[in-house]
Design a protein around this motif. Structure first.
Motif, PDB file in Angstrom:
ATOM      1  N   UNK A  85       0.805  -1.212   0.000  1.00 63.69           N
ATOM      2  CA  UNK A  85       0.000   0.000   0.000  1.00 63.69           C
ATOM      3  C   UNK A  85       0.843   1.268   0.000  1.00 63.69           C
ATOM      4  N   UNK A  86       1.893   1.308   0.791  1.00 58.88           N
ATOM      5  CA  UNK A  86       2.709   2.524   0.884  1.00 58.88           C
ATOM      6  C   UNK A  86       3.370   2.859  -0.459  1.00 58.88           C
ATOM      7  N   UNK A  87       4.029   1.927  -1.131  1.00 53.66           N
ATOM      8  CA  UNK A  87       4.588   2.288  -2.446  1.00 53.66           C
ATOM      9  C   UNK A  87       3.518   2.695  -3.451  1.00 53.66           C
ATOM     10  N   UNK A  88       2.345   2.067  -3.396  1.00 52.52           N
ATOM     11  CA  UNK A  88       1.262   2.442  -4.296  1.00 52.52           C
ATOM     12  C   UNK A  88       0.837   3.891  -4.064  1.00 52.52           C
ATOM     13  N   UNK A  89       0.710   4.291  -2.810  1.00 44.62           N
ATOM     14  CA  UNK A  89       0.342   5.666  -2.506  1.00 44.62           C
ATOM     15  C   UNK A  89       1.421   6.652  -2.931  1.00 44.62           C
ATOM     16  N   UNK A  90       2.675   6.271  -2.789  1.00 47.39           N
ATOM     17  CA  UNK A  90       3.767   7.144  -3.227  1.00 47.39           C
ATOM     18  C   UNK A  90       3.718   7.340  -4.740  1.00 47.39           C
ATOM     19  N   UNK A  91       3.520   6.263  -5.473  1.00 49.44           N
ATOM     20  CA  UNK A  91       3.455   6.364  -6.936  1.00 49.44           C
ATOM     21  C   UNK A  91       2.239   7.179  -7.362  1.00 49.44           C
ATOM     22  N   UNK A  92       1.090   6.953  -6.712  1.00 54.20           N
ATOM     23  CA  UNK A  92      -0.097   7.743  -7.048  1.00 54.20           C
ATOM     24  C   UNK A  92       0.122   9.227  -6.756  1.00 54.20           C
ATOM     25  N   UNK A  93       0.747   9.538  -5.649  1.00 54.93           N
ATOM     26  CA  UNK A  93       1.061  10.936  -5.343  1.00 54.93           C
ATOM     27  C   UNK A  93       2.012  11.538  -6.358  1.00 54.93           C
ATOM     28  N   UNK A  94       2.945  10.744  -6.819  1.00 52.83           N
ATOM     29  CA  UNK A  94       3.907  11.204  -7.828  1.00 52.83           C
ATOM     30  C   UNK A  94       3.200  11.476  -9.161  1.00 52.83           C
ATOM     31  N   UNK A  95       2.291  10.583  -9.543  1.00 51.67           N
ATOM     32  CA  UNK A  95       1.551  10.764 -10.788  1.00 51.67           C
ATOM     33  C   UNK A  95       0.655  12.002 -10.716  1.00 51.67           C
ATOM     34  N   UNK A  96       0.046  12.243  -9.555  1.00 56.62           N
ATOM     35  CA  UNK A  96      -0.856  13.374  -9.394  1.00 56.62           C
ATOM     36  C   UNK A  96      -0.132  14.673  -9.040  1.00 56.62           C
ATOM     37  N   UNK A  97       1.201  14.629  -8.982  1.00 55.12           N
ATOM     38  CA  UNK A  97       2.029  15.794  -8.642  1.00 55.12           C
ATOM     39  C   UNK A  97       1.680  16.358  -7.269  1.00 55.12           C
ATOM     40  N   UNK A  98       1.462  15.487  -6.317  1.00 55.96           N
ATOM     41  CA  UNK A  98       1.180  15.880  -4.941  1.00 55.96           C
ATOM     42  C   UNK A  98       2.361  15.497  -4.075  1.00 55.96           C
ATOM     43  N   UNK A  99       2.851  16.446  -3.289  1.00 55.51           N
ATOM     44  CA  UNK A  99       3.911  16.146  -2.337  1.00 55.51           C
ATOM     45  C   UNK A  99       3.313  15.427  -1.137  1.00 55.51           C
ATOM     46  N   UNK A 100       4.018  14.421  -0.672  1.00 54.51           N
ATOM     47  CA  UNK A 100       3.535  13.684   0.491  1.00 54.51           C
ATOM     48  C   UNK A 100       3.987  14.318   1.798  1.00 54.51           C
ATOM     49  N   UNK A 101       4.958  15.193   1.721  1.00 52.95           N
ATOM     50  CA  UNK A 101       5.427  15.906   2.910  1.00 52.95           C
ATOM     51  C   UNK A 101       5.591  17.371   2.555  1.00 52.95           C
ATOM     52  N   UNK A 102       5.795  18.178   3.570  1.00 48.73           N
ATOM     53  CA  UNK A 102       6.013  19.598   3.342  1.00 48.73           C
ATOM     54  C   UNK A 102       7.503  19.923   3.213  1.00 48.73           C
ATOM     55  N   UNK A 103       8.335  18.907   3.138  1.00 54.29           N
ATOM     56  CA  UNK A 103       9.765  19.129   2.969  1.00 54.29           C
ATOM     57  C   UNK A 103      10.516  19.302   4.271  1.00 54.29           C
ATOM     58  N   UNK A 104       9.824  19.262   5.391  1.00 51.93           N
ATOM     59  CA  UNK A 104      10.461  19.412   6.695  1.00 51.93           C
ATOM     60  C   UNK A 104      10.486  18.051   7.400  1.00 51.93           C
TER      61      UNK A 104
END
Length: 83
Positions: free
Chosen positions: A40-59
């Motif tokens: 599930x975690x890699x799937x969510x990372x890839x989906x976020x990458x495809x949708x151009x959504x950052x999963x963190x705020x960089x901090x």
């Protein structure tokens, strides 16, 4: 995905424990939880990458890093114990 599978995992684990097969109940619980986390975690990372959504705020901070390292250690130990 994980929310829909959790009741099935819990039900099967409780049923196995009720029958006296505690080792099998623990193996089902731990194995299923690890499979959900690993898929599930890699799937969510890839989906976020495809949708151009950052999963963190960089901090980040040291506590988040320590928790992540602890998670890696737990996953490694679970694999070592079950393999």
């Amino acid at each position: 995905m994980g929310a829909s599978l959790s009741p099935r995992i819990i039900r099967s684990s409780v049923w196995m424990a009720y029958k006296g097969k505690m080792e099998l109940a623990i193996a089902v619980s731990v194995g299923s939880s690890i499979q959900i986390a690993v898929c599930l975690v890699p799937l969510l990372v890839v989906l976020g990458w495809i949708m151009h959504k950052d999963l963190t705020d960089g901090k980040s901070n040291w506590l988040e890093g320590a928790m992540l390292m602890t998670l890696y250690i737990v996953i490694a130990l679970a694999y070592f114990v079950t393999a």
